[in-house]
Design a protein around this motif. Sequence first.
Motif, PDB file in Angstrom:
ATOM      1  N   ARG A 187     -12.867  13.604 -37.052  1.00 49.46           N
ATOM      2  CA  ARG A 187     -12.040  14.453 -36.193  1.00 49.46           C
ATOM      3  C   ARG A 187     -12.559  14.512 -34.757  1.00 49.46           C
ATOM      4  O   ARG A 187     -11.791  14.428 -33.810  1.00 49.46           O
ATOM      5  CB  ARG A 187     -11.985  15.854 -36.802  1.00 49.46           C
ATOM      6  N   ILE A 277      -7.322  15.056 -45.572  1.00 54.02           N
ATOM      7  CA  ILE A 277      -6.591  16.315 -45.739  1.00 54.02           C
ATOM      8  C   ILE A 277      -5.940  16.300 -47.119  1.00 54.02           C
ATOM      9  O   ILE A 277      -5.086  15.458 -47.407  1.00 54.02           O
ATOM     10  CB  ILE A 277      -5.526  16.470 -44.640  1.00 54.02           C
ATOM     11  N   GLN A 283      -3.088  25.106 -48.445  1.00 54.38           N
ATOM     12  CA  GLN A 283      -4.323  24.552 -47.881  1.00 54.38           C
ATOM     13  C   GLN A 283      -4.029  23.445 -46.868  1.00 54.38           C
ATOM     14  O   GLN A 283      -4.633  23.384 -45.795  1.00 54.38           O
ATOM     15  CB  GLN A 283      -5.202  24.001 -49.013  1.00 54.38           C
ATOM     16  N   GLU A 287      -4.727  23.211 -42.758  1.00 58.27           N
ATOM     17  CA  GLU A 287      -5.522  22.130 -42.176  1.00 58.27           C
ATOM     18  C   GLU A 287      -4.730  21.361 -41.126  1.00 58.27           C
ATOM     19  O   GLU A 287      -5.268  20.961 -40.089  1.00 58.27           O
ATOM     20  CB  GLU A 287      -6.006  21.187 -43.275  1.00 58.27           C
ATOM     21  N   ARG A 290      -4.876  23.128 -37.905  1.00 64.17           N
ATOM     22  CA  ARG A 290      -6.142  22.894 -37.203  1.00 64.17           C
ATOM     23  C   ARG A 290      -6.149  21.520 -36.523  1.00 64.17           C
ATOM     24  O   ARG A 290      -6.655  21.377 -35.409  1.00 64.17           O
ATOM     25  CB  ARG A 290      -7.309  23.022 -38.188  1.00 64.17           C
TER      26      ARG A 290
END
Length: 327
Positions: A187, A277, A283, A287, A290
């Motif tokens: 990331r 992911i 969930q 993610e 984000r």
Amino acid sequence: MSILDRSRTREGHPAPQALRDTVALARTAEELGYHRFWVSEHHSVPGVAGSAPAVLAAAVAGATDRIRVGTGGVMLPNHQPLVVAEQFGVLESLFPGRIDMGLGRSVGFTNGIRRALGRDTGDADRFEEQLTELLGWLDGTQQAHPEVHARPAEGLRIPAYVLATGEGAAIAARAGLPLVVGDLRSRDRVTGIVERYREEFRPSAAGTDPYVVVSGTVAVASTAEEARRILLPEAWSLAYSRTRGSFPPLRPAEEVEALEMSPKERDLYEGALTGHIHGTEEQVAAELSRVAEQTGADELLVTTSTYDRAALLDSYARLARITGLRP
């Protein structure tokens, strides 16, 4: 929200089936409301059937009605820019307003493949020059061969995208083209590439603003454990390739779970599972929020591969639902 399918072969299913699976997945992607569907280019890889992306893109476009279709990507150093322009000119002529031209700078990954293609590793360094020539064939400005025209491509508007391999991001910025960057397991690295691309971007006829497509694996299921199992076949394939030199066809998750692995294989396997992911709808939605905040990406290109096609289709349906896609 878009999909890149690499036409991964599966144990017990021949390569032609993988190509038919890709076309069938494209139909499903369109029904679910995904924005675009891309195919890839790999040569002499046992676990990948997609060796001719322009041909496969034609099959995908012919089997669908609305979804954008393209390549992620054509490896330009493997081809003459004129031929690539002609291929995409034919695609755009047959399926107007639906074709994307994703371009990469990689060459064959073994000496044998490079020799068979008539290329060597140094050809990747000519990517920017080839890209300029290709764009010139499309808009009619190329001067290297003034007596030659790329018909029917010349004058057609075919959006070009650059894959961020090697110097791809800097080249995309200088050319004023959209950037495709992955993968989401790294990331911070992705964010750094995106930031530099935006800083160095030069407006062009293709676009006045940077456009970023972030690519990565996403798996969604009713439980986090089921979502993780979607990732197992590809993780083992990657570990196998790192220890034996070639990608094998994907194996069922239950077979992978039962394998005896050496310490090195186990380490590579667990590493290949890290950072993707995956999880329940809640969930994954959290993610993805984000990822959007961290990268500022305009688009997510999902590249998930697995043995269980039913689980894969269910994952894409769940992903469409949580991201608000409209069938």
